[in-house]
Design a protein around this motif. Structure first.
Motif, PDB file in Angstrom:
ATOM      1  N   VAL A  85       0.843  -1.206   0.000  1.00 42.43           N
ATOM      2  CA  VAL A  85       0.000   0.000   0.000  1.00 42.43           C
ATOM      3  C   VAL A  85       0.873   1.249   0.000  1.00 42.43           C
ATOM      4  N   LEU A  86       1.889   1.279   0.864  1.00 44.12           N
ATOM      5  CA  LEU A  86       2.745   2.459   0.938  1.00 44.12           C
ATOM      6  C   LEU A  86       3.549   2.651  -0.337  1.00 44.12           C
ATOM      7  N   ARG A  87       3.997   1.563  -0.932  1.00 45.78           N
ATOM      8  CA  ARG A  87       4.711   1.700  -2.201  1.00 45.78           C
ATOM      9  C   ARG A  87       3.784   2.234  -3.286  1.00 45.78           C
ATOM     10  N   GLY A  88       2.536   1.779  -3.269  1.00 44.51           N
ATOM     11  CA  GLY A  88       1.574   2.300  -4.241  1.00 44.51           C
ATOM     12  C   GLY A  88       1.348   3.785  -4.053  1.00 44.51           C
ATOM     13  N   TRP A  89       1.243   4.218  -2.812  1.00 41.00           N
ATOM     14  CA  TRP A  89       1.032   5.649  -2.575  1.00 41.00           C
ATOM     15  C   TRP A  89       2.270   6.454  -2.970  1.00 41.00           C
ATOM     16  N   VAL A  90       3.462   5.943  -2.671  1.00 45.68           N
ATOM     17  CA  VAL A  90       4.683   6.657  -3.047  1.00 45.68           C
ATOM     18  C   VAL A  90       4.783   6.768  -4.573  1.00 45.68           C
ATOM     19  N   ALA A  91       4.381   5.710  -5.293  1.00 43.95           N
ATOM     20  CA  ALA A  91       4.373   5.792  -6.760  1.00 43.95           C
ATOM     21  C   ALA A  91       3.431   6.898  -7.222  1.00 43.95           C
ATOM     22  N   LEU A  92       2.296   7.029  -6.561  1.00 45.22           N
ATOM     23  CA  LEU A  92       1.359   8.106  -6.881  1.00 45.22           C
ATOM     24  C   LEU A  92       1.960   9.466  -6.539  1.00 45.22           C
ATOM     25  N   TRP A 110       2.887  13.024  -9.055  1.00 44.87           N
ATOM     26  CA  TRP A 110       1.890  14.037  -8.695  1.00 44.87           C
ATOM     27  C   TRP A 110       1.549  14.958  -9.862  1.00 44.87           C
ATOM     28  N   SER A 111       2.524  15.251 -10.727  1.00 41.94           N
ATOM     29  CA  SER A 111       2.286  16.202 -11.816  1.00 41.94           C
ATOM     30  C   SER A 111       1.316  15.651 -12.857  1.00 41.94           C
ATOM     31  N   LEU A 112       1.068  14.323 -12.832  1.00 37.28           N
ATOM     32  CA  LEU A 112       0.123  13.717 -13.768  1.00 37.28           C
ATOM     33  C   LEU A 112      -1.269  13.588 -13.173  1.00 37.28           C
ATOM     34  N   ALA A 113      -1.397  13.900 -11.883  1.00 33.20           N
ATOM     35  CA  ALA A 113      -2.680  13.717 -11.213  1.00 33.20           C
ATOM     36  C   ALA A 113      -3.660  14.838 -11.506  1.00 33.20           C
ATOM     37  N   ARG A 114      -3.171  15.898 -12.118  1.00 31.01           N
ATOM     38  CA  ARG A 114      -4.030  17.046 -12.371  1.00 31.01           C
ATOM     39  C   ARG A 114      -3.489  17.798 -13.590  1.00 31.01           C
ATOM     40  N   PRO A 115      -4.342  18.153 -14.559  1.00 36.54           N
ATOM     41  CA  PRO A 115      -3.839  18.850 -15.757  1.00 36.54           C
ATOM     42  C   PRO A 115      -3.279  20.219 -15.408  1.00 36.54           C
ATOM     43  N   ALA A 116      -2.198  20.587 -16.090  1.00 33.16           N
ATOM     44  CA  ALA A 116      -1.579  21.904 -15.878  1.00 33.16           C
ATOM     45  C   ALA A 116      -2.510  23.004 -16.385  1.00 33.16           C
ATOM     46  N   PRO A 117      -2.335  24.243 -15.898  1.00 37.00           N
ATOM     47  CA  PRO A 117      -3.196  25.346 -16.355  1.00 37.00           C
ATOM     48  C   PRO A 117      -3.184  25.488 -17.870  1.00 37.00           C
ATOM     49  N   ALA A 118      -4.332  25.817 -18.419  1.00 34.60           N
ATOM     50  CA  ALA A 118      -4.440  25.988 -19.868  1.00 34.60           C
ATOM     51  C   ALA A 118      -3.499  27.106 -20.331  1.00 34.60           C
ATOM     52  N   GLY A 119      -2.794  26.859 -21.397  1.00 32.58           N
ATOM     53  CA  GLY A 119      -1.898  27.860 -21.956  1.00 32.58           C
ATOM     54  C   GLY A 119      -0.508  27.844 -21.375  1.00 32.58           C
ATOM     55  N   ALA A 120      -0.256  27.053 -20.344  1.00 36.44           N
ATOM     56  CA  ALA A 120       1.084  26.999 -19.756  1.00 36.44           C
ATOM     57  C   ALA A 120       2.027  26.270 -20.704  1.00 36.44           C
ATOM     58  N   ALA A 121       3.143  26.884 -21.023  1.00 35.90           N
ATOM     59  CA  ALA A 121       4.111  26.267 -21.924  1.00 35.90           C
ATOM     60  C   ALA A 121       4.744  25.050 -21.255  1.00 35.90           C
ATOM     61  N   PRO A 122       4.986  23.973 -22.006  1.00 25.32           N
ATOM     62  CA  PRO A 122       5.596  22.772 -21.404  1.00 25.32           C
ATOM     63  C   PRO A 122       6.923  23.060 -20.722  1.00 25.32           C
ATOM     64  N   ASP A 144      -2.321  22.013  -5.657  1.00 24.66           N
ATOM     65  CA  ASP A 144      -3.588  21.294  -5.805  1.00 24.66           C
ATOM     66  C   ASP A 144      -3.352  19.846  -6.239  1.00 24.66           C
ATOM     67  N   ALA A 145      -2.335  19.618  -7.082  1.00 24.29           N
ATOM     68  CA  ALA A 145      -2.014  18.252  -7.479  1.00 24.29           C
ATOM     69  C   ALA A 145      -1.523  17.445  -6.283  1.00 24.29           C
ATOM     70  N   LEU A 146      -0.698  18.059  -5.435  1.00 23.35           N
ATOM     71  CA  LEU A 146      -0.246  17.381  -4.211  1.00 23.35           C
ATOM     72  C   LEU A 146      -1.406  17.136  -3.263  1.00 23.35           C
ATOM     73  N   LEU A 147      -2.369  18.051  -3.254  1.00 28.17           N
ATOM     74  CA  LEU A 147      -3.576  17.852  -2.455  1.00 28.17           C
ATOM     75  C   LEU A 147      -4.367  16.658  -2.978  1.00 28.17           C
ATOM     76  N   THR A 148      -4.435  16.509  -4.310  1.00 29.52           N
ATOM     77  CA  THR A 148      -5.169  15.403  -4.918  1.00 29.52           C
ATOM     78  C   THR A 148      -4.582  14.049  -4.529  1.00 29.52           C
ATOM     79  N   VAL A 149      -3.254  13.955  -4.438  1.00 34.29           N
ATOM     80  CA  VAL A 149      -2.634  12.668  -4.103  1.00 34.29           C
ATOM     81  C   VAL A 149      -2.515  12.454  -2.598  1.00 34.29           C
ATOM     82  N   GLY A 150      -2.975  13.401  -1.798  1.00 32.11           N
ATOM     83  CA  GLY A 150      -2.975  13.213  -0.354  1.00 32.11           C
ATOM     84  C   GLY A 150      -1.713  13.635   0.353  1.00 32.11           C
ATOM     85  N   ALA A 151      -0.873  14.465  -0.291  1.00 34.57           N
ATOM     86  CA  ALA A 151       0.376  14.887   0.335  1.00 34.57           C
ATOM     87  C   ALA A 151       0.249  16.196   1.090  1.00 34.57           C
ATOM     88  N   LEU A 152      -0.823  16.958   0.858  1.00 34.51           N
ATOM     89  CA  LEU A 152      -1.021  18.237   1.530  1.00 34.51           C
ATOM     90  C   LEU A 152      -2.315  18.231   2.324  1.00 34.51           C
TER      91      LEU A 152
END
Length: 498
Positions: free
Chosen positions: A141-148, A152-164, A257-265
């Motif tokens: 379980v902990l390894r699964g969460w650490v993988a998540l 973290w940057s894939l858990a939430r789309p970046a702001p529209a228009g932000a350059a890669p 917000d992405a870190l919040l989504t994965v439970g780190a904040l």
């Protein structure tokens, strides 16, 4: 009388450990005492309970996709779209069966994939090994969460228009912000985090220049796109401006917000999803116990590497692997994890695979050992590597073990030709880096039942190092008749004879 024909000596079949055959054990290495987590860190069982709570929806959806969850499951056979997303019809079925909104289904689906609860095999959805161990194995379980957490940057789309480019800079700068949050042991105001982010992004841009950038540099071009023939580096842009389509303040909000989504904040008081984007300057960010524990683990890994005699954390992948070649498996894994912790996952995986494609067979095996420390985030790249003949045996073994297979029986997935090719590749590693007796003992790991059959199949497999391996084996083997047969086989390969 001595027979002039090669003896049909039986080869003892033993568990195949290709890289271990070429590794030298180092028994004099000083052991570092196991570090203790910071005071107040919950025990592993409590951390695992929190991780299960964060991923409860993802685990429920994964069981539904596998057909083992609530009523209305798929019964197996579910296929994902070309991009790995759930098809619209499957989203609707899952939303109805699990009493969720389509948006919640898509979010849980992404979390389940990133945590390794589900896996895609040619588009077919299968349960990951972590899902099978979810209720009984806290470590899984902990390894699964650490993988998540790592993704973290894939858990939430970046702001529209932000350059890669600027998004990549924020992702690269975030470990420093996480370290600040961890070392502060409490909430940190957003302006402080934004100031550190601006400084780190400026440092990253300056490091890419040939000479240090100075704000008062004369004759800076007025237009950023104007051609410059002076040969001098362009000044780094102000990180706070919005020239890239999204300001650093917006990107900081996205990252939090992405870190919040994965439970780190810790969520802001009374706030919901997307709380940090547009939050007032008085808002504060604070790591959860899971986030604190994970950042501490990564800092410890970096400290381990920094204390190593080879200084592997600063080395390239090839230099790091060479530095680990003389270590026993346990210390080597610690070095791999520390080296990985200091890099982005994608870049580290690609660098390791590039080394694996080289001519040194020992580094090829060690590269895949390091990829085992990466885990799920490396799966896609390893699957692609399985299409390359040089990497295919290693990649197939990696995938079997990653999917929960028994390492002792994993070689059974290889064809006879692939097993023989791997035997020659490993023998090349032994010949280049090992001792004479190791090469002789390597005969025991062949899948063939006799030396003549081994030589016949080795000649046919077409490994580029076949001649060198056979010559080295003939020089090392104490049996004159067998050595002569091996030399004859080497000569036949060299001259193209049958």
């Amino acid at each position: 009388m001595t027979s002039r024909t090669p003896r049909d000596s039986r080869l003892r079949l033993v568990p195949r450990q290709p890289v271990a055959a070429a590794r030298r054990a180092v028994t004099t290495r000083a052991k570092r005492p196991a570090p203790r987590p910071p005071e107040g860190t919950p025990p592993p069982a409590e951390l695992a309970r929190q991780a299960r709570a964060v991923l409860a929806g993802a685990a429920r959806l994964a069981r539904w996709a596998d057909g083992t969850g609530a009523a209305g499951g798929t019964g197996g056979g579910l296929r994902a779209g070309p991009d790995g997303a759930l098809p619209a019809t499957a989203v609707e079925r899952a939303a109805e069966a699990l009493s969720l909104t389509p948006r919640q289904v898509r979010t849980d689906w992404d979390l389940a994939r990133l945590a390794g609860l589900i896996e895609l095999h040619d588009g077919l959805v299968r349960p990951g090994w972590r899902l099978r161990a979810w209720d009984r194995d806290d470590t899984a379980v902990l390894r699964g969460w650490v993988a998540l957490f790592d993704a973290w940057s894939l858990a939430r789309p970046a702001p529209a228009g932000a350059a890669p480019a600027i998004v990549a800079e924020v992702v690269e700068a975030l470990p420093q912000l996480l370290s600040l949050l961890h070392l502060s042991a409490g909430p940190v105001r957003l302006p402080v985090l934004l100031d550190m982010l601006e400084q780190r992004v400026t440092e990253l841009r300056t490091e890419r220049c040939e000479v240090p950038y100075h704000q008062d540099a004369p004759d800076a071009p007025d237009a950023p796109d104007a051609p410059d023939t002076s040969g001098a580096p362009h000044p780094a842009p102000d990180p706070a401006d919005g020239a890239a389509g999204a300001s650093l303040a917006e990107l900081l909000g996205w990252a939090l917000d992405a870190l919040l989504t994965v439970g780190a904040l810790v969520p802001l008081d009374g706030a919901r999803d997307g709380a940090y984007q547009g939050a007032p300057e008085t808002a504060e960010a604070q790591l959860t116990p899971l986030g604190n524990w994970s950042v501490w683990i990564k800092l410890e890994q970096i400290c381990v590497a920094a204390q190593s005699p080879a200084g592997n954390i600063e080395q390239s992948a090839e230099a790091m692997l060479r530095g680990c070649a003389r270590l026993t498996p346990g210390p080597a894994r610690a070095e791999y994890r520390a080296w990985l912790a200091a890099r982005s996952v994608g870049a580290a995986v690609e660098e390791l695979l590039t080394v694996a494609r080289g001519e040194d067979a020992l580094l090829r095996g060690l590269a895949f050992e390091a990829l085992r420390a990466v885990g799920a985030p490396a799966e896609q790249a390893v699957r692609a590597a399985a299409e390359e003949p040089v990497l295919r045996p290693y990649a197939l073994l990696w995938l079997v073990e990653h999917e929960g297979g028994d390492p002792e029986t994993a070689p059974d997935v290889l064809t006879r030709e692939e097993s023989t090719w791997l035997w020659v590749d490993t023998a090349a590693a032994v010949a280049d880096h090992g001792e004479t007796q190791l090469l002789v003992r390597h005969l025991d790991s062949a899948v063939q039942g006799s030396v003549p059959r081994l030589l016949e199949e080795v000649r046919a497999v077409g490994h580029p190092r076949t001649v060198q391996v056979l010559v080295a084996l003939a020089a090392a083997h104490p049996d004159p008749a067998l050595a002569k047969a091996v030399r004859r086989a080497a000569f036949q390969v060299h001259t193209g004879g049958a």
